[in-house]
Design a protein around this motif. Structure first.
Motif, PDB file in Angstrom:
ATOM      1  N   THR A 175      -0.869   5.091  -1.474  1.00 51.38           N
ATOM      2  CA  THR A 175      -0.740   4.145  -0.353  1.00 51.38           C
ATOM      3  C   THR A 175      -2.098   3.746   0.239  1.00 51.38           C
ATOM      4  N   LEU A 176      -2.801   4.708   0.853  1.00 51.15           N
ATOM      5  CA  LEU A 176      -4.050   4.362   1.535  1.00 51.15           C
ATOM      6  C   LEU A 176      -5.063   3.734   0.579  1.00 51.15           C
ATOM      7  N   TRP A 177      -5.227   4.358  -0.593  1.00 50.97           N
ATOM      8  CA  TRP A 177      -6.222   3.870  -1.542  1.00 50.97           C
ATOM      9  C   TRP A 177      -5.903   2.453  -2.028  1.00 50.97           C
ATOM     10  N   PRO A 178      -4.672   2.184  -2.502  1.00 47.48           N
ATOM     11  CA  PRO A 178      -4.406   0.800  -2.901  1.00 47.48           C
ATOM     12  C   PRO A 178      -4.546  -0.191  -1.746  1.00 47.48           C
ATOM     13  N   ALA A 179      -4.168   0.221  -0.535  1.00 45.19           N
ATOM     14  CA  ALA A 179      -4.309  -0.704   0.604  1.00 45.19           C
ATOM     15  C   ALA A 179      -5.782  -1.006   0.864  1.00 45.19           C
ATOM     16  N   MET A 180      -6.630   0.013   0.792  1.00 41.19           N
ATOM     17  CA  MET A 180      -8.062  -0.208   0.999  1.00 41.19           C
ATOM     18  C   MET A 180      -8.631  -1.124  -0.087  1.00 41.19           C
ATOM     19  N   LEU A 181      -8.153  -0.925  -1.314  1.00 44.69           N
ATOM     20  CA  LEU A 181      -8.627  -1.786  -2.407  1.00 44.69           C
ATOM     21  C   LEU A 181      -8.194  -3.235  -2.173  1.00 44.69           C
ATOM     22  N   MET A 182      -6.946  -3.416  -1.713  1.00 45.10           N
ATOM     23  CA  MET A 182      -6.464  -4.773  -1.413  1.00 45.10           C
ATOM     24  C   MET A 182      -7.370  -5.412  -0.361  1.00 45.10           C
ATOM     25  N   ALA A 183      -7.688  -4.638   0.672  1.00 51.57           N
ATOM     26  CA  ALA A 183      -8.532  -5.173   1.748  1.00 51.57           C
ATOM     27  C   ALA A 183      -9.906  -5.564   1.219  1.00 51.57           C
ATOM     28  N   ALA A 184     -10.427  -4.743   0.311  1.00 47.67           N
ATOM     29  CA  ALA A 184     -11.761  -5.012  -0.226  1.00 47.67           C
ATOM     30  C   ALA A 184     -11.729  -6.073  -1.320  1.00 47.67           C
ATOM     31  N   GLY A 185     -10.544  -6.564  -1.633  1.00 45.53           N
ATOM     32  CA  GLY A 185     -10.429  -7.627  -2.639  1.00 45.53           C
ATOM     33  C   GLY A 185     -10.621  -7.133  -4.064  1.00 45.53           C
ATOM     34  N   LEU A 186     -10.287  -5.855  -4.302  1.00 48.31           N
ATOM     35  CA  LEU A 186     -10.468  -5.293  -5.646  1.00 48.31           C
ATOM     36  C   LEU A 186      -9.109  -5.028  -6.288  1.00 48.31           C
ATOM     37  N   GLU A 222     -18.684  -2.284   3.813  1.00 54.56           N
ATOM     38  CA  GLU A 222     -19.098  -3.645   4.109  1.00 54.56           C
ATOM     39  C   GLU A 222     -17.962  -4.622   3.752  1.00 54.56           C
ATOM     40  N   ALA A 223     -17.353  -4.401   2.591  1.00 53.52           N
ATOM     41  CA  ALA A 223     -16.246  -5.269   2.155  1.00 53.52           C
ATOM     42  C   ALA A 223     -15.047  -5.126   3.090  1.00 53.52           C
ATOM     43  N   LEU A 224     -14.757  -3.900   3.513  1.00 48.14           N
ATOM     44  CA  LEU A 224     -13.643  -3.691   4.457  1.00 48.14           C
ATOM     45  C   LEU A 224     -13.935  -4.410   5.770  1.00 48.14           C
ATOM     46  N   HIS A 225     -15.186  -4.299   6.196  1.00 52.66           N
ATOM     47  CA  HIS A 225     -15.589  -4.919   7.457  1.00 52.66           C
ATOM     48  C   HIS A 225     -15.390  -6.433   7.382  1.00 52.66           C
ATOM     49  N   GLN A 226     -15.807  -7.008   6.260  1.00 50.81           N
ATOM     50  CA  GLN A 226     -15.687  -8.457   6.120  1.00 50.81           C
ATOM     51  C   GLN A 226     -14.240  -8.910   6.006  1.00 50.81           C
ATOM     52  N   SER A 227     -13.368  -8.026   5.571  1.00 50.62           N
ATOM     53  CA  SER A 227     -11.950  -8.395   5.465  1.00 50.62           C
ATOM     54  C   SER A 227     -11.311  -8.522   6.845  1.00 50.62           C
ATOM     55  N   GLY A 228     -11.994  -7.994   7.874  1.00 50.28           N
ATOM     56  CA  GLY A 228     -11.430  -8.031   9.216  1.00 50.28           C
ATOM     57  C   GLY A 228     -10.467  -6.892   9.480  1.00 50.28           C
ATOM     58  N   ASP A 229     -10.301  -6.003   8.507  1.00 52.52           N
ATOM     59  CA  ASP A 229      -9.349  -4.911   8.681  1.00 52.52           C
ATOM     60  C   ASP A 229     -10.008  -3.590   9.050  1.00 52.52           C
ATOM     61  N   LEU A 230     -11.241  -3.684   9.515  1.00 55.16           N
ATOM     62  CA  LEU A 230     -11.933  -2.498  10.004  1.00 55.16           C
ATOM     63  C   LEU A 230     -12.222  -2.762  11.480  1.00 55.16           C
ATOM     64  N   TYR A 231     -11.831  -1.875  12.360  1.00 53.74           N
ATOM     65  CA  TYR A 231     -12.111  -2.112  13.788  1.00 53.74           C
ATOM     66  C   TYR A 231     -12.515  -0.815  14.467  1.00 53.74           C
ATOM     67  N   LEU A 232     -13.268  -0.982  15.541  1.00 54.01           N
ATOM     68  CA  LEU A 232     -13.748   0.177  16.281  1.00 54.01           C
ATOM     69  C   LEU A 232     -12.693   0.585  17.295  1.00 54.01           C
ATOM     70  N   GLY A 233     -12.281   1.829  17.269  1.00 57.30           N
ATOM     71  CA  GLY A 233     -11.303   2.324  18.232  1.00 57.30           C
ATOM     72  C   GLY A 233     -11.732   3.687  18.734  1.00 57.30           C
ATOM     73  N   GLU A 234     -10.789   4.385  19.275  1.00 56.55           N
ATOM     74  CA  GLU A 234     -11.074   5.733  19.770  1.00 56.55           C
ATOM     75  C   GLU A 234     -10.267   6.717  18.944  1.00 56.55           C
ATOM     76  N   TYR A 235     -10.935   7.707  18.397  1.00 55.96           N
ATOM     77  CA  TYR A 235     -10.185   8.751  17.717  1.00 55.96           C
ATOM     78  C   TYR A 235      -9.929   9.861  18.706  1.00 55.96           C
ATOM     79  N   GLU A 236      -8.676  10.251  18.860  1.00 55.15           N
ATOM     80  CA  GLU A 236      -8.339  11.291  19.815  1.00 55.15           C
ATOM     81  C   GLU A 236      -7.632  12.429  19.110  1.00 55.15           C
ATOM     82  N   GLY A 237      -7.782  13.586  19.659  1.00 52.71           N
ATOM     83  CA  GLY A 237      -7.030  14.700  19.093  1.00 52.71           C
ATOM     84  C   GLY A 237      -7.472  16.011  19.713  1.00 52.71           C
ATOM     85  N   TRP A 238      -6.822  17.067  19.298  1.00 53.51           N
ATOM     86  CA  TRP A 238      -7.212  18.398  19.731  1.00 53.51           C
ATOM     87  C   TRP A 238      -8.393  18.830  18.870  1.00 53.51           C
TER      88      TRP A 238
END
Ligand SMILES: [Zn+2]
Length: 645
Positions: free
Chosen positions: A270-281, A107-123
């Protein structure tokens, strides 16, 4: 003052090995040290239980997923208890509190505007229900060695986290906080990973087993948090996020996340601190990656983790070779792992090196100091400590130096150098006893001199207990018992105090902490074949717990929605049992009617795909090949319900 330390949450399908134990022991040492300093400590570990592979393993083994993960999590709990690891919280990511944390975080990520719906592709491998990237494929096929099936190019709607936006902020944070990423030499790897450009990270999947995204996120029906995002959030859950604001304000941010290097660069650094930044934590204060243990020079990769020894057989060996107690063997393993290799580098796990450390550092340096000092108090003072004397400057100074060195080293998790400093103090204490030669003072009848030396040496023994207690809690308890300090409230500050031992204190029973005498009778051959090493041995009484009986299959039918499963009714003599068995790939239902089989009748019932299964059939197969399943059946007919032993 608070201190919050975490281990990674371990993949629930794994068996705990000395590799897992390494991270957990290190965290326990930090927790014990900070508790000694009187801080509010939160030490968390746990199990990673989401992801389809877990659900599939449960099904294969005939369990409901939740029953399966609870059982597997208990193996980790038991293992940590058996290594004197005193965690404060054990989180299972299938717990309700974690679901609430994941929902709030998304919910916090969503409100930060840094969560978006896309297409996941792969094998996509249908059989493994897993996406693979092009370079992961083997000859264009599924890289799972037990699968190897054709893969197809698929895409599905999924939520992405705008990781790509956070490169500069991460670099700035790393620059400004020199102790954020440790050890120092791994920092460059992280910096070049970030400078290479961060790609947005897929953080959701369509799956039935996992933590659902909150309903407030649009079009997220049927989506669960991707395993990595789900796992990282556990660190917040334990700290009380989102419900317990007071607890969360106390413990977050974490002081140290400890992990092996394989999950450092891309996730924790990297990913974890970035997610925390986005969530304002706020970000954790320190993220530390330790190295791998290798066995016989062979690199142990994560997928082959099971080749690392399990801790308990290692303890068995220490006990068998030295005749020490289990508690001392635990301490020896803990000490060895932190002393042998600088925390952060790779090292080779060798039983010989461990026994060498036991003989030199533990039996000689520490054990001998404790034993000879207390034996002399027994001999020359009738088992009562002399009255406190003026501090011996050399000893008191050596203890203070060791304490300061340990304090400095522990800040950067340099356990090895910290332990070296403590062993320098032990050497000083042994030298003190040698030089003062209390036995000569006794011979000369110098009672005052003898009392002063014995009291000073006993103080050194007491300080040794405090100094070594974070790493070797059992030895420290034993030393204090032998000193006569029952129910003693140990504190770190006591290393710098002199005259703590009360004069006249009757000492306890004196016994070698780390004996080197006659080894106990060996329970198992010391050198086992490589195969025997990997398989844990059970006692006959364990086998006898199984109630195995012959039975006859009365009916068989497919379980709707499960290709591999059949529902069987089996006559086991006294009663008829319904069982679910994964034998459909090899047995059409009609061929099974009338067949005699062997059933484990005292297995805890489980509900599989809505069918209650009250036992299990015995069958063999070539590992990983479902088309080779063959039922175990009596060679000659037996009455139904005959016991199989
Ligand atoms: Zn596959």
């Amino acid at each position: 003052m608070k201190f919050y330390v975490t281990t990674p949450i371990y993949y629930v399908n794994d068996e705990p090995t000395v590799g897992h134990a390494y991270s957990t022991i290190a965290a326990d040492v930090l927790a014990r040290y900070h508790r000694l300093r009187g801080e509010e400590v939160l030490f968390a570990t746990g199990t990673d239980e989401n992801g389809l592979k877990v659900a599939r393993s449960a099904e294969e083994k005939g369990y409901q997923p939740k029953a399966y993960v609870d059982m597997m999590a208990d193996r980790f709990r038991e293992e940590w208890r058996a290594l004197s690891i005193g965690y404060d919280d054990f989180i299972q990511t299938t717990e309700e509190r974690h679901r609430r944390a994941v929902a709030a975080f998304f919910e916090a990520l969503h409100q930060s505007g840094d969560l978006y719906l896309g297409e996941y592709e792969g094998w996509y491998c249908v059989s493994d229900e897993t996406y693979f990237r092009e370079p992961e494929l083997v000859d264009g096929r599924c890289p799972n060695p037990e699968c190897g099936k054709k893969v197809e190019w698929l895409s599905e709607p999924a939520y992405f986290f705008r990781f790509s936006r956070y490169g500069d902020r991460l670099l700035e944070h790393i620059e400004r906080n020199p102790e954020f990423l440790l050890p120092e030499f791994r920092k460059n790897e992280v910096i070049s990973f970030i400078k290479g450009g961060l790609r947005d990270a897929c953080v959701s999947r369509h799956a039935f087993w996992g933590t659902p995204l909150p309903a407030s996120i649009p079009d997220s029906e049927g989506m669960v948090a991707y395993v990595w995002a789900d796992a990282l959030i556990n660190y917040l859950t334990v700290a009380g996020y989102p419900d317990d604001e007071e607890r969360f304000a106390c413990y977050w941010p974490a002081d140290v996340h400890i992990m092996a290097k394989d999950i450092f660069v891309r996730f924790h650094a990297t990913l974890w601190p970035a997610m925390l930044m986005a969530a304002g934590l706020p970000l954790p204060r320190c993220v530390f990656a330790h190295g791998y243990w290798t066995l016989g020079g062979e690199k142990i990769s994560k997928s082959r983790g099971q080749h690392m020894p399990r801790p308990q057989p290692v303890l068995d060996t220490i006990v068998a070779e030295t005749g020490c107690s289990r508690a001392s063997a635990i301490d020896a393993l803990r000490y060895h792992m932190l002393r042998e290799v600088p925390f952060g580098l790779d090292g080779e796990f060798s039983g010989e090196a461990l026994l060498g450390r036991y003989a030199n550092d533990l039996a000689n340096d520490l054990g001998n100091l404790v034993n000879r000092v207390l034996a002399m108090v027994g001999r020359y003072r009738q088992g009562r400590l002399p009255e406190p004397c003026e501090p011996d400057t050399g000893l008191a100074e050596a203890a203070r130096t060791a304490a300061s060195e340990w304090e400095r080293c522990v800040e950067t998790l340099d356990f090895r150098t910290g332990l070296e400093a403590i062993w320098t103090f032990l050497a000083e204490a042994n030298r003190f006893v040698d030089q003062q030669a209390p036995w000569s003072l006794a011979k000369r009848g110098d009672q005052a001199g003898l009392d002063r030396v014995l009291y000073s040496a006993a103080e050194a023994v007491r300080m040794a207990a405090v100094l070594t207690s974070p790493v070797m809690p059992n030895a420290a308890d034993a030393i204090e018992r032998q000193l006569g300090l029952n129910g003693w409230a140990r504190r770190w500050s006591q290393v710098r105090e002199w005259g703590v031992l009360p004069g006249g204190l009757p000492i306890g029973e004196v016994a070698p902490l780390f004996p080197r005498g006659e080894p106990a009778p060996k329970r198992a051959p010391a050198r086992k074949s490589p195969e025997a090493k990997e398989k844990s041995v059970i006692a006959i009484k364990d086998f006898q717990k199984l109630d195995l009986r012959t039975g006859e299959i009365l009916s068989a039918e497919a379980v709707p929605g499960a290709d591999k499963l059949l529902k069987l009714v089996v006559d086991i003599g006294a009663e008829k049992r319904t069982l679910v068995a994964g034998i459909a790939p090899c047995y059409p239902p009609h061929e099974l009617i009338g067949k005699q089989v062997v059933v484990i009748t005292n297995l805890e019932p489980a509900t599989i795909r809505g069918v209650r299964s009250e036992g299990m059939l015995l069958a063999g197969s070539v590992k990983g090949d479902d088309s080779s399943i063959s039922l175990v059946t009596p060679d000659r007919p037996l009455p139904n319900g005959s016991s199989v032993t």
